[in-house]
Design an enzyme around this catalytic site. Structure first.
Site, PDB file in Angstrom:
ATOM      1  CG  HIS A 151      -2.024   0.887   1.327  1.00  0.00           C
ATOM      2  ND1 HIS A 151      -1.892   2.258   1.259  1.00  0.00           N
ATOM      3  CD2 HIS A 151      -3.340   0.650   1.484  1.00  0.00           C
ATOM      4  CE1 HIS A 151      -3.090   2.808   1.387  1.00  0.00           C
ATOM      5  NE2 HIS A 151      -3.986   1.855   1.521  1.00  0.00           N
ATOM      6  CD  GLU A 259      -3.277   1.137  -1.998  1.00  0.00           C
ATOM      7  OE1 GLU A 259      -3.732   0.058  -1.596  1.00  0.00           O
ATOM      8  OE2 GLU A 259      -3.861   2.223  -1.823  1.00  0.00           O
TER       9      GLU A 259
END
Ligand code: TA6
Length: 287
Positions: A151, A259
């Site tokens: 992320h 991400e």
């Protein structure tokens, strides 16, 4: 020992500097020597709390991405980012980069929130590029589902002036809206909240940042989804470790998340004994 009693590894070599929090195996900062600013973003309001990820760098979402599919009481984005990992001794590579391996395996604590046996290995190579490899092995006797993401929060000059290239034509689930499906036309640009899971894409993405005068390239293998996120003002205000202040360094206008994930349609199923690896490379190029 660092703030909040958390443990950090500091890496410095001729190519780059980096900081890795052993809780969550979270790279919280990476700055190649060629760049005046870190490539990663850290919120000015990051909270250093045991059991909570920092709003910085690259938290690992694992073994589920987003809310747990059936039990909203379980932690968002899984538990790997909230627990202490074991770090091995770092190695200096011939290229001048430094490699650090971190490990997580099932324990009483993980089995209580996810009843599967696993080994998770994370190899972080800090150089002029940042290479990350996350390998999941199912060490149990039954298959398990897996969704995951690196992320990554990237620092940008201002979210309103950046473009993300590489997703033209890709289908996405619009998580900021009602979850409708759409197709991307051209570059991703930002004028309000963006929260999208692009599915069935292994494409390299590039963040074009005219203010910090650089392009950040994100290439990947073993990841079939790409998530793009900026919360914009209202959602940022609701996050205590981010806040609504727009113009300060470390505020919500200074990042974009791109991400490398396996989520939604790309959720995996791992058989006993099977492994799966996501490998990403981040590289910043001045323009
Ligand atoms: O990847 C985007 C996202 O799933 C958003 O929906 C947003 O909530 C974000 O992650 C951050 O989640 P967190 O649990 O770290 O606050």
């Amino acid at each position: 020992m660092g703030p909040g009693g958390l443990l950090f590894a500091q890496i410095e070599n001729d190519l780059a500097t980096a900081t890795i929090c052993l809780q969550g195996a979270q790279v919280t900062r990476w700055q190649p020597r060629s760049q005046e600013e870190p490539v990663t973003f850290m919120s000015a309001k990051t909270q250093y709390t045991e059991g909570k990820p920092l709003r910085a760098g690259i938290p690992i979402c694992w073994p589920w991405f987003g809310p747990h599919p059936t039990d909203k009481a379980r932690p968002s984005h899984g538990f790997a980012r909230n627990v202490l990992w074991e770090a091995r001794a770092p190695a200096r590579l011939g290229s001048g980069a430094t490699q650090l391996s971190l490990l997580l395996s099932d324990s009483e604590r993980t089995l209580a929130s996810w009843p599967h046996r696993f080994i998770l290995e994370y190899r972080v190579t800090v150089g002029d590029a940042l290479d990350l490899e996350l390998t999941t092995t199912n060490t149990g006797n039954e298959p398990f589902p897996l969704s995951e993401a690196l992320h990554a929060y990237f620092q940008v000059g201002d979210i309103g002036s950046v473009q993300v290239l590489g997703l033209d034509g890709a289908e996405f689930v619009d998580t900021a809206g009602a979850g409708q499906r759409q197709h991307q036309h051209g570059a991703v640009t930002f004028a309000s909240e963006v929260d999208r899971v692009y599915v069935n894409t292994e494409a390299t993405c590039t963040i074009v940042d005219p203010l910090l005068k650089r392009r950040i390239h994100i290439s990947k293998r073993g990841s079939h989804s790409t998530v793009v996120w900026n919360p914009w003002e209202k959602k940022a205000a609701a996050l205590a470790d981010l806040g609504a202040a727009p113009a300060t360094r470390g505020g919500w206008r200074q990042f974009v998340c791109v991400e490398s994930a396996n989520a939604r349609d790309n959720t995996l199923a791992l058989d006993p004994g099977q492994s799966h690896r996501v490998a990403v490379r981040y590289h910043a190029e001045s323009i």
